[in-house]
Design an enzyme around this catalytic site. Structure first.
Site, PDB file in Angstrom:
ATOM      1  N   HIS A  65       0.746  -1.196   0.065  1.00 41.14           N
ATOM      2  CA  HIS A  65       0.063   0.192   0.115  1.00 41.14           C
ATOM      3  C   HIS A  65       0.806   1.235   0.115  1.00 41.14           C
ATOM      4  O   HIS A  65       0.576   2.202  -0.302  1.00 41.14           O
ATOM      5  CB  HIS A  65      -0.630   0.061   1.323  1.00 41.14           C
ATOM      6  CG  HIS A  65      -1.607  -1.089   1.378  1.00 41.14           C
ATOM      7  ND1 HIS A  65      -2.791  -1.558   0.576  1.00 41.14           N
ATOM      8  CD2 HIS A  65      -1.597  -2.061   2.413  1.00 41.14           C
ATOM      9  CE1 HIS A  65      -3.360  -2.669   1.098  1.00 41.14           C
ATOM     10  NE2 HIS A  65      -2.577  -3.137   2.255  1.00 41.14           N
ATOM     11  N   HIS A  94       6.289   7.000   6.282  1.00 42.68           N
ATOM     12  CA  HIS A  94       5.866   6.358   4.629  1.00 42.68           C
ATOM     13  C   HIS A  94       5.183   7.382   4.105  1.00 42.68           C
ATOM     14  O   HIS A  94       4.998   8.539   4.559  1.00 42.68           O
ATOM     15  CB  HIS A  94       4.742   5.250   4.974  1.00 42.68           C
ATOM     16  CG  HIS A  94       3.544   5.741   5.657  1.00 42.68           C
ATOM     17  ND1 HIS A  94       3.496   5.747   7.000  1.00 42.68           N
ATOM     18  CD2 HIS A  94       2.427   6.315   5.425  1.00 42.68           C
ATOM     19  CE1 HIS A  94       2.352   6.291   7.413  1.00 42.68           C
ATOM     20  NE2 HIS A  94       1.839   6.462   6.354  1.00 42.68           N
ATOM     21  N   HIS A  96       2.308   8.898   0.709  1.00 39.52           N
ATOM     22  CA  HIS A  96       1.206   8.718  -0.092  1.00 39.52           C
ATOM     23  C   HIS A  96       1.460   9.629  -1.252  1.00 39.52           C
ATOM     24  O   HIS A  96       1.928  10.823  -1.215  1.00 39.52           O
ATOM     25  CB  HIS A  96      -0.027   9.161   0.622  1.00 39.52           C
ATOM     26  CG  HIS A  96      -0.130   8.310   1.984  1.00 39.52           C
ATOM     27  ND1 HIS A  96      -1.003   7.402   2.010  1.00 39.52           N
ATOM     28  CD2 HIS A  96       0.182   8.546   3.124  1.00 39.52           C
ATOM     29  CE1 HIS A  96      -0.967   6.888   3.481  1.00 39.52           C
ATOM     30  NE2 HIS A  96      -0.057   7.738   4.116  1.00 39.52           N
ATOM     31  N   GLU A 106      -3.078  13.216   1.194  1.00 37.90           N
ATOM     32  CA  GLU A 106      -4.146  12.585   1.591  1.00 37.90           C
ATOM     33  C   GLU A 106      -5.000  13.894   2.387  1.00 37.90           C
ATOM     34  O   GLU A 106      -5.994  14.140   2.046  1.00 37.90           O
ATOM     35  CB  GLU A 106      -3.760  11.691   2.998  1.00 37.90           C
ATOM     36  CG  GLU A 106      -3.077  10.328   2.311  1.00 37.90           C
ATOM     37  CD  GLU A 106      -3.470   9.310   3.381  1.00 37.90           C
ATOM     38  OE1 GLU A 106      -3.030   9.072   4.330  1.00 37.90           O
ATOM     39  OE2 GLU A 106      -4.339   8.421   2.650  1.00 37.90           O
ATOM     40  N   HIS A 119       4.297  10.942   6.256  1.00 37.62           N
ATOM     41  CA  HIS A 119       3.557  10.472   7.604  1.00 37.62           C
ATOM     42  C   HIS A 119       4.897   9.953   8.303  1.00 37.62           C
ATOM     43  O   HIS A 119       5.148   8.688   8.192  1.00 37.62           O
ATOM     44  CB  HIS A 119       2.525   9.793   7.546  1.00 37.62           C
ATOM     45  CG  HIS A 119       1.198  10.268   6.802  1.00 37.62           C
ATOM     46  ND1 HIS A 119       0.269   9.565   6.275  1.00 37.62           N
ATOM     47  CD2 HIS A 119       1.102  11.608   6.818  1.00 37.62           C
ATOM     48  CE1 HIS A 119      -0.741  10.368   5.751  1.00 37.62           C
ATOM     49  NE2 HIS A 119      -0.407  11.636   6.075  1.00 37.62           N
ATOM     50  N   THR A 201      -5.266   6.514   8.257  1.00 32.35           N
ATOM     51  CA  THR A 201      -6.136   6.600   7.088  1.00 32.35           C
ATOM     52  C   THR A 201      -6.084   5.589   6.161  1.00 32.35           C
ATOM     53  O   THR A 201      -6.479   5.702   5.112  1.00 32.35           O
ATOM     54  CB  THR A 201      -5.064   8.049   6.247  1.00 32.35           C
ATOM     55  OG1 THR A 201      -3.927   7.318   6.037  1.00 32.35           O
ATOM     56  CG2 THR A 201      -4.917   8.992   6.990  1.00 32.35           C
TER      57      THR A 201
END
Ligand code: SG7
Ligand code: ZN
Length: 259
Positions: A65, A94, A96, A106, A119, A201
């Protein structure tokens, strides 16, 4: 295990709530931060311990992910103050990101989406571990940093980006050659940030996160972004758009630090 989840299709974000009860909760993340609708708070500045210490070892993992970075350090990085209640110990960071640079973050700020969001996940020291902390309403503190496109590479991201070629598939992990301290991934100005009570999230969307989103972004080049976009997800597809869309604020109040 339980049903798997994705960022598109049948097991995508709009259906997480029916697969994982807490994803349908009332304090979910991320959110759109409306800067005209925030309450100013006069907090002490953050106290960051061991954020300048280069880790002795860094590893990056493709968890299907995201790309997740873990590190060994002589002493654990920790954060307190900045309106946080207690001390939080660093666990991992990590990212996104989007399939192109018009989206990827996000959180959004006045509807503005950034190409990537970092994050830094921390757990409350008094709970002893990440595992126990994800069951407590004040268990985690995540520091969110937006990335914005720059004409030049971000040197701190270079060793990470190089390691991405070794973690193309879900489940793979690799050592990162150079060890930048956590501080290298934070904006220079840590004084201005947004704060609210939210959740993880991703499923299981535990409502345990005290969120910080810094107002200032750090740079990333378009070329560096392309390496993130070349990773593969759980289903063997391109790992892109691995962000959850903004969730309802409900009765929550977003706060902003006084600069
Ligand atoms: C990412 O986001 C990973 C997860 C993380 C999740 O997929 O970083 O962590 C691991 C160890 O795979 O879940 C418990 C946790 O940190 C959600 O984190 S987030 O809310 O900061 N986006
Ligand atoms: Zn995240």
């Amino acid at each position: 295990g339980g049903p798997s989840w994705t960022y598109t299709g049948q097991h995508g974000p709009s259906n997480w709530g029916s697969m994982f009860r807490e994803c349908a909760g009332k304090r979910q993340s991320p959110i759109n931060i409306e800067t005209g609708n925030v309450k100013t708070e006069y907090w002490r500045p953050f106290t960051l311990k061991n954020y300048d210490q280069p880790p002795t070892r860094m590893r990056i993992k493709n968890n299907g992910h995201s790309a997740v970075v873990e590190m060994d350090a002589p002493s654990a990085p920790r954060v307190s103050q900045g309106g946080l209640k207690g001390e939080y110990i660093f666990a991992q960071y990590h990212f996104h990101w989007g399939g192109d640079s018009s989206l990827g973050s996000e959180h959004t700020i006045d509807g503005v989406r950034y190409p990537m969001e970092l994050h830094m996940v921390h757990y409350k020291a008094s709970y002893g571990s990440l595992g126990s902390a994800v069951a407590k309403p004040d268990g985690l503190a995540v520091l969110g940093v937006m990335l914005e496109i720059s004409g030049t590479d971000n040197p701190a991201l270079t060793p990470l980006v190089s390691a991405l070629r070794n973690i193309t598939d879900s489940g793979m992990f690799a050592d990162v050659a150079a060890n930048y301290p956590l501080r290298a991934f934070l904006p220079r100005n840590l004084e201005k940030f947004y704060r609210y009570e939210g959740s993880l999230t991703t499923p299981t969307c535990n409502e345990v996160v005290t969120w910080t989103v810094f107002a200032d972004a750090i740079p990333v080049s378009e070329k560096q972004m392309e390496f993130f976009r070349s990773l593969k997800n759980d289903n063997g597809g391109a790992m892109v758009n691995n962000f959850r869309p903004p969730q309802p604020l409900n009765s929550r109040k977003v706060m902003v630090s006084a600069e």
